[in-house]
Design a protein around this motif. Structure first.
Motif, PDB file in Angstrom:
ATOM      1  N   CYS A 231      78.358  13.746  25.551  1.00  0.00           N
ATOM      2  CA  CYS A 231      77.642  12.462  25.487  1.00  0.00           C
ATOM      3  C   CYS A 231      78.589  11.435  24.914  1.00  0.00           C
ATOM      4  O   CYS A 231      79.703  11.746  24.517  1.00  0.00           O
ATOM      5  N   LYS A 319      80.535  10.436  33.178  1.00  0.00           N
ATOM      6  CA  LYS A 319      81.045  11.569  32.410  1.00  0.00           C
ATOM      7  C   LYS A 319      82.551  11.731  32.626  1.00  0.00           C
ATOM      8  O   LYS A 319      83.211  12.472  31.920  1.00  0.00           O
ATOM      9  N   ARG A 377      69.540  12.124  24.095  1.00  0.00           N
ATOM     10  CA  ARG A 377      70.828  12.538  24.636  1.00  0.00           C
ATOM     11  C   ARG A 377      72.002  12.250  23.707  1.00  0.00           C
ATOM     12  O   ARG A 377      73.116  12.659  23.967  1.00  0.00           O
ATOM     13  N   HIS A 378      71.738  11.489  22.620  1.00  0.00           N
ATOM     14  CA  HIS A 378      72.804  11.165  21.664  1.00  0.00           C
ATOM     15  C   HIS A 378      72.403  11.741  20.318  1.00  0.00           C
ATOM     16  O   HIS A 378      72.272  11.026  19.326  1.00  0.00           O
ATOM     17  N   THR A 464      78.929   9.864  29.058  1.00  0.00           N
ATOM     18  CA  THR A 464      80.006  10.021  28.081  1.00  0.00           C
ATOM     19  C   THR A 464      80.951   8.833  28.012  1.00  0.00           C
ATOM     20  O   THR A 464      81.202   8.279  26.956  1.00  0.00           O
TER      21      THR A 464
END
Lengths: 573, 179
Positions: A231, A319, A377-378, A464
């Protein structure tokens, strides 16, 4: 400058800052004091009594990790009295539970074992009643064997002080004391979020990683310092490997993540079940046939020329690391002339700054979370928000239903319609911090700009390297229309159903990804890509820091780096 | 100078500690200049002589009535008793059984194991009676404990050499290892 005090340590006169502990003073003077429950990343507790020292004027020996220095203090750390007490502490610990090293996973890396060696414990002085305690295997990623636990409470402190999750505590008292989760439920049923920080700080074999257990101790393995690329927080990590195999990932205490990782980076990659793409493949009839790189690239180039570059599109996941992302734009947009886009939002249209850091979250007294959920997600960033909340920061959530994730920790929740009220509270606080995400929307982003002069901003990029994708001007391509020919660089991303449906409408699809998935069901050409531990390069995390990803392993010979693939494709135009 | 008399025997052990003793290689020949190995499970004579020895070495945990008798005999016939290896020092592998009832352990081995058909627990009076597995020093007096699974040949060599020279060995650093 800090006020200094004069102390005498083992006959040596030294000056140390007022407020340090005796242990810190000794470290400062280069004197080693053995410790067990102490951990540099945790608040000291004085639970084990290994670090006891003799302090002149004190009736009993004192734990150096919690004892503050004062002017004129005379301390001895290596007297026979001190040594004997430490040895006694070890003998008591060994007599309490099952500390038979020869059938323990941790043997070789165990801190209790090391201390026993240092104190010449050739046998156990006291009987070992060995109560038969249970092993809690209810969690997916790691076990808790109470028989190996020494009750140092490192796990409890990691859980509450670093990760701010407060799952762990103790139940019962005295020799019956047990580490427990949520007042005594099985760990798997508890509020544990499987970040694995407790696993990483456990000094004995009480916490055991399922995937890497018995796969080799420190002396058998190699450690590669890298950064987690799952991430945009970009946590510093250490990849532990042995004999051509990655065993596990640990958090790096030196990084801005302070040793913490989450299950997305620490455990999940080891539970991957999708089949890997190992060579280029072309769809011929109903089946996919493995081919040489040249054949696959010829096929793609011919098809782009046949379709016409204006009717073809290339999408990339955020990503992807810098080098590949830049090469992607250079080749597809600049050289071939295809429109390019990102598969995730790059927050570009919001036109907001991203200038905050993780430590700004610690300092902030008012955290505005808007159009994002850091606990989705973080995660490591989410833990920071929870920690700041513990220290008194106000947490304000705008948008989102607030039932899951960070919503449970918000002091105040607002609808987007009442955004102005939320902004006013931020304007009135000393150090506001704004965490924004793709849910914000352009109109609301305009409003949030009033905080630009007062607040630190941090974009929670969905991917990311979203920060760099934004720098390159990449926009979320999925919102736009499909084309006749689609080239998608997926890395290890599993696409959302709607995106898959958009791709399905294209006549010719190239899937560039590490795993077979929904797109490879219908893709005409499939190209392999290196895995997370085979990648080398950089990305920019949500703090705006350049993050260096180091490859822990060589990629298979049949897999080329993205840059190499694009270079070879460019030669065909 | 007369040679130092040494006898060894094993109790509930895997023989690994004796393997480690043999692993001293060339040093075994050297040390045999100074000691006389009167008896051991890996030589023709198995029992320590009635006249006694200077050093008795026991490997393995005391796990049944025979182990206890062997340990008591060794204790009686030696001046200095050495418990060699994690099983002799701590109870070791055999001690894993202690968290179960002895009857359950026997049933698991003789009746319930996957490869057993119509099994039964042997009941003859002649065979040893299992007891709770214990370190040697919990049942007979021990002068020196040498942990390790097995103790390294270096540790065994050091121990024998020190004893031959009349000193009580103090194990540390690389020579002191469990597991």
């Amino acid at each position: 400058m800090a006020l200094m005090v004069n102390i005498t340590l083992n006959g040596q006169s030294i000056q140390v800052p007022l407020g340090s502990t005796v242990l810190e003073a000794a470290e400062h003077a280069g004197i080693h004091i053995p410790t067990l429950c102490h951990h540099p990343a945790l608040v000291n507790l004085g639970a084990c009594r290994m670090c006891t020292v003799e302090i002149e004027g004190e009736r009993a020996l004192q734990p150096s990790c919690t004892y503050p220095v004062r002017e004129g203090m005379i301390i001895k750390t290596e007297t026979p009295r001190v040594f004997n007490l430490r040895k006694f502490v070890l003998e008591m610990l060994f007599s309490e539970r099952n500390h038979y090293c020869m059938f323990c996973e941790m043997s070789g890396d165990c801190e209790l074992q090391t201390l026993a060696y240092q104190h010449g414990l050739a046998h156990w002085t006291y009987p070992t009643p060995n109560p038969r305690l249970h092993v809690d295997g209810t969690r997916k990623y790691f076990l808790m064997d109470h028989n190996r636990c020494i009750l140092c409470r490192r796990c409890i402190r990691a859980c509450s002080d670093i990760v701010a999750n407060h799952t762990l505590g103790v139940k019962y008292r005295g020799s019956k004391t047990m580490i427990s989760a949520d007042m005594g439920v099985p760990f798997g049923d508890s509020s544990c979020i499987s970040c694995g920080t407790c696993l990483q700080v456990c000094p004995t074999g009480a916490l055991v990683d399922r995937k890497s257990a018995y796969m080799g101790r420190h002396t058998d393995t190699q450690t590669v310092n890298s950064q987690c690329s799952f991430c945009s927080v970009g946590c510093s990590s250490q990849i532990i490997k042995r004999s051509g195999r990655v065993l596990r990932v640990e958090g790096d205490w030196e990084g801005s993540n302070e040793g913490v990782l989450c299950h997305l980076g620490r455990f999940d990659p080891f539970y991957e079940t999708r089949d890997r793409v190992l060579s280029p493949m072309i769809r011929k009839g109903d089946s996919l046939i493995a081919v040489e790189w040249d054949e696959a690239l010829d096929c793609i180039a011919d098809k782009i020329k046949e379709t016409g570059h204006e009717k073809a599109k290339a999408w990339i996941t955020g990503k992807t690391l810098h080098e590949a992302m830049e090469s992607f734009v250079n080749v597809f947009e600049k050289k071939i002339g295809m429109p390019v886009g990102a598969l995730e939002s790059t927050l570009l249209d919001l036109n907001l700054p991203s200038n905050g850091t993780l430590s700004d979250i610690d300092k902030s007294d008012c955290i505005l979370i808007i159009g994002a959920d850091p606990l989705l997600r973080h995660l490591v960033l989410g833990y920071r928000v929870k920690r700041a909340r513990n220290h008194g920061a106000k947490v304000i959530l705008v948008g989102g239903d607030g039932k899951e994730g960070i919503g449970r920790y918000a002091h105040m929740k607002f609808e987007f319609g009442n955004l102005d009220d939320a902004l006013k509270i931020c304007m009135d606080s000393d150090m506001p911090m704004v965490l924004y995400g793709e849910g914000l929307g352009i109109t609301n982003a305009e409003k949030v700009k009033v905080l630009e002069s007062r607040a630190k901003f941090m974009g929670l990029f969905p991917a990311t390297n979203g920060y760099h994708a934004r720098e390159l001007g990449l926009q979320d391509g999925v919102k736009r229309d499909h084309a006749k020919l689609m080239y998608v660089l997926l890395e290890d991303l599993e696409l959302r159903e709607e995106t898959v449906q958009t791709l399905k409408k294209a006549e010719f699809v190239v899937s560039h990804s590490s795993y077979l998935g929904a797109v490879s069901e219908f893709a005409n050409v499939i190209l392999p890509v290196p895995l997370w531990y085979e990648r080398e390069g950089t990305f920019v995390n949500c703090e705006g820091n350049e993050i260096k990803v180091t490859a822990a392993m060589n990629k298979p010979e049949t897999v080329l780096s993205e840059v190499e693939v694009f270079d070879r494709l460019a030669l065909r135009f | 100078m007369a040679k130092v008399k040494v006898a060894t025997d094993w109790l509930a052990a895997c023989a690994g500690c004796h393997m480690s003793l043999l692993d001293m290689d060339g040093r075994l020949v050297e040390i045999l200049d100074k000691i006389e190995l009167t008896s051991s499970p890996i030589t023709d004579l198995k029992h320590p002589p009635v006249q006694g020895v200077d050093v008795g070495i026991l490997t393995g945990a005391i796990n049944n009535s025979t182990n206890l008798a062997v340990a008591r005999m060794m204790r009686k016939r030696c001046k200095c008793l050495v418990a060699l290896g994690d099983c002799a020092v701590f109870g070791g592998i055999a001690a894993m059984r202690n968290s179960f009832d002895i009857r359950d352990a026997l049933a698991r081995a003789y009746e319930d194991s996957e490869s057993t058909v119509d099994g039964h627990i042997p009941k003859s009076e002649e065979i040893a009676k299992p007891i709770k597995a214990k370190a040697v020093e919990r049942l007979v007096k021990v002068e020196l404990n040498v942990p390790g699974c097995p103790p390294s040949p270096d540790a065994i060599y050091f121990v024998l050499k020190e004893l031959v020279e009349g000193r009580m060995p103090i194990l540390k650093d690389e020579l002191l290892k469990y597991d």
